[in-house]
Design an enzyme around this catalytic site. Structure first.
Site, short mmCIF file in Angstrom:
data_model
loop_
_atom_site.label_atom_id
_atom_site.label_comp_id
_atom_site.label_asym_id
_atom_site.label_seq_id
_atom_site.Cartn_x
_atom_site.Cartn_y
_atom_site.Cartn_z
N ARG A 123 -2.57 2.55 49.89
CA ARG A 123 -1.35 3.39 49.78
C ARG A 123 -0.07 2.55 49.71
O ARG A 123 1.00 3.04 50.03
CB ARG A 123 -1.28 4.41 50.91
CG ARG A 123 -2.41 5.44 50.86
CD ARG A 123 -2.19 6.57 51.83
NE ARG A 123 -3.18 7.62 51.64
CZ ARG A 123 -4.36 7.65 52.24
NH1 ARG A 123 -4.68 6.71 53.10
NH2 ARG A 123 -5.21 8.63 52.01
N LYS A 145 9.18 -0.79 37.44
CA LYS A 145 8.30 0.07 36.65
C LYS A 145 6.91 -0.56 36.59
O LYS A 145 6.76 -1.74 36.29
CB LYS A 145 8.84 0.23 35.23
CG LYS A 145 9.90 1.29 35.06
CD LYS A 145 10.18 1.49 33.57
CE LYS A 145 11.18 2.59 33.34
NZ LYS A 145 11.43 2.79 31.89
N GLU A 239 15.20 6.31 36.63
CA GLU A 239 15.41 6.73 35.24
C GLU A 239 15.71 8.22 35.11
O GLU A 239 15.13 8.92 34.28
CB GLU A 239 14.19 6.36 34.38
CG GLU A 239 14.51 6.24 32.91
CD GLU A 239 13.36 5.70 32.09
OE1 GLU A 239 12.89 6.41 31.20
OE2 GLU A 239 12.92 4.56 32.36
N ARG A 243 19.51 4.80 33.38
CA ARG A 243 18.47 3.80 33.09
C ARG A 243 17.81 4.02 31.73
O ARG A 243 17.21 3.11 31.16
CB ARG A 243 17.43 3.79 34.21
CG ARG A 243 16.41 2.66 34.06
CD ARG A 243 15.59 2.44 35.30
NE ARG A 243 14.56 1.43 35.10
CZ ARG A 243 13.81 0.90 36.04
NH1 ARG A 243 13.96 1.28 37.28
NH2 ARG A 243 12.90 -0.02 35.75
N ASN A 247 15.87 1.96 27.29
CA ASN A 247 14.81 2.32 26.35
C ASN A 247 15.27 2.19 24.91
O ASN A 247 14.58 2.66 23.99
CB ASN A 247 14.34 3.76 26.62
CG ASN A 247 13.65 3.91 27.96
OD1 ASN A 247 12.91 3.02 28.38
ND2 ASN A 247 13.91 5.00 28.64
N HIS A 254 7.36 2.17 21.00
CA HIS A 254 6.10 2.43 21.67
C HIS A 254 5.13 3.16 20.75
O HIS A 254 3.91 2.92 20.78
CB HIS A 254 6.33 3.27 22.93
CG HIS A 254 6.78 2.48 24.11
ND1 HIS A 254 7.32 3.05 25.24
CD2 HIS A 254 6.77 1.14 24.35
CE1 HIS A 254 7.62 2.10 26.11
NE2 HIS A 254 7.29 0.94 25.59
N HIS A 266 4.47 -6.00 21.71
CA HIS A 266 5.50 -5.07 22.18
C HIS A 266 6.88 -5.40 21.61
O HIS A 266 7.59 -4.52 21.12
CB HIS A 266 5.54 -5.09 23.71
CG HIS A 266 6.62 -4.24 24.30
ND1 HIS A 266 6.56 -2.86 24.32
CD2 HIS A 266 7.80 -4.58 24.89
CE1 HIS A 266 7.65 -2.39 24.90
NE2 HIS A 266 8.42 -3.41 25.24
#
Length: 363
Positions: A123, A145, A239, A243, A247, A254, A266
């Protein structure tokens, strides 16, 4: 050159980013001082693990820190739940518990896998980032992330989970394949195009020194990217708004990456994505042609792709675009440039414009 440190300010979850030459050799003493954990599991892919695993193991062992190295097959194809399960089982077999921590030694794939594993094992246990690709150093290692891919799209399963520290060793860029370095430069250019016009200009002026890996420009370049990423994350960690500007180029990027079966790296996909949103901005009346031309031109000067390679199925591309995790209620959100260094986030993009842009981007 003296190492440099900046702080990601997130209250109790704040952490330092240390940048400099030969940093890997100092990780052991730094972790001994920080007392993050009593034992560390180093997670790396088979290529980076062979290159830098022994050096990191020695650094930790010399300071009396217990550690083990665990490797997985390199590449985006390993970024799935099966890898997470296998690594978690190995940690359990080795007796790793809540007093232990993980170290991500590698590029973006390794960082995503390790961060996600750390966030769910027992956890949640601490982890540290040692990014070895330019892309990971300037972007993915900072901000928390984590995630893995599923057949329906990239990073659709993941968490927000901050590292305890980030160690950026610029020496490792000497062994980075040229293609991977250029892919990282797409993320660097993203910061200039979307946040800092002066940095965008600086990148154009210092192209030769950057491509030559001159440390007098590489260190400040990485530092500036980390400063921008840290500033945005401090204001919007999960985000919910600001944020999203990070992107820029990623929504279509993507989709292009996934449609290639992850054969296109990428950074190259993001470069194509930046060209796409630049044209979308012009078509939507948000930017003039000079803005789009500037973005395309700097990408070309860094030998980055500006068109979708042949053989991509357009419907497959659209399918991945609609399944992107930034899609809400069936609407795709785009980050569009207005001027260099300033963007807007909108879902008000006409489907006809999207189709036209995708058609124009086919080489």
């Amino acid at each position: 050159m003296v190492e440099q440190t900046i702080q990601v300010g997130l209250g109790e979850r704040s952490y330092p980013i240390t940048i400099g030459k030969g940093i890997i050799r100092q990780v052991g003493s730094s972790l001994q001082t920080a007392k993050v954990a009593k034992r560390y599991g180093i997670i790396s892919d088979d290529r980076v693990g062979e290159l830098y695993g022994p050096q990191l193991l020695e650094s930790l062992h010399l300071t009396g820190i217990a550690c083990d190295l665990f490797v997985f097959p390199h590449g985006e194809a390993s970024k799935h739940l099966l890898t997470i399960g296998q690594l978690a089982s190995t940690l359990a077999e080795k007796g790793f518990d809540r007093g232990d921590a993980l170290i991500a030694l590698g590029g973006g794939v390794t960082g995503d896998i390790t961060g996600f594993l750390a966030s769910i094992y027992m956890r949640g246990i601490p982890f540290v980032q040692i990014p070895t690709s330019l892309l990971a150093q300037v972007d993915s290692s900072v901000g928390g992330k984590t995630g893995v891919d599923i057949p329906q799209g990239k990073n659709l399963i993941g968490t927000f989970y901050q590292p305890r520290a980030v160690f950026i060793d610029t020496d490792v860029l000497q062994t980075l394949p040229k293609e991977e370095f250029l892919g990282g430069m797409a993320e660097v250019i993203k910061y200039g195009a979307s946040i800092d016009a002066d940095f965008f200009t600086w990148l154009g002026q210092n192209r030769e020194a950057i491509l030559a890996l001159d440390p007098t420009v590489i260190v400040p370049m990485i530092r500036r990217c980390c400063e921008m990423k840290a500033s945005v994350v401090e204001q919007d960690e999960r985000e919910s708004g600001l944020r999203r500007i990070l992107n820029f180029g990623h929504t279509i990027g993507h989709a292009v990456e996934a449609a290639s079966g992850y054969q296109l790296i990428h950074g190259f996909a993001v470069a194509i994505g930046m060209c796409a949103v630049a044209e979308l901005a012009v078509r939507g009346g948000y930017a003039d042609h000079a803005v789009a031309d500037s973005i395309v031109q700097i990408l070309r000067t860094y030998n980055l792709p500006t068109e979708i390679p042949p053989g991509f199925d357009r419907e497959t591309l659209r399918k991945y675009l609609l399944s992107d995790k930034k899609t809400i209620g069936g609407r795709v959100f785009f980050v569009l440039p207005e001027i260099i260094g300033k963007v807007r986030i909108t879902d008000q993009v006409e489907e006809a414009d999207i189709d036209a842009v995708l058609s124009n981007l086919y080489s």
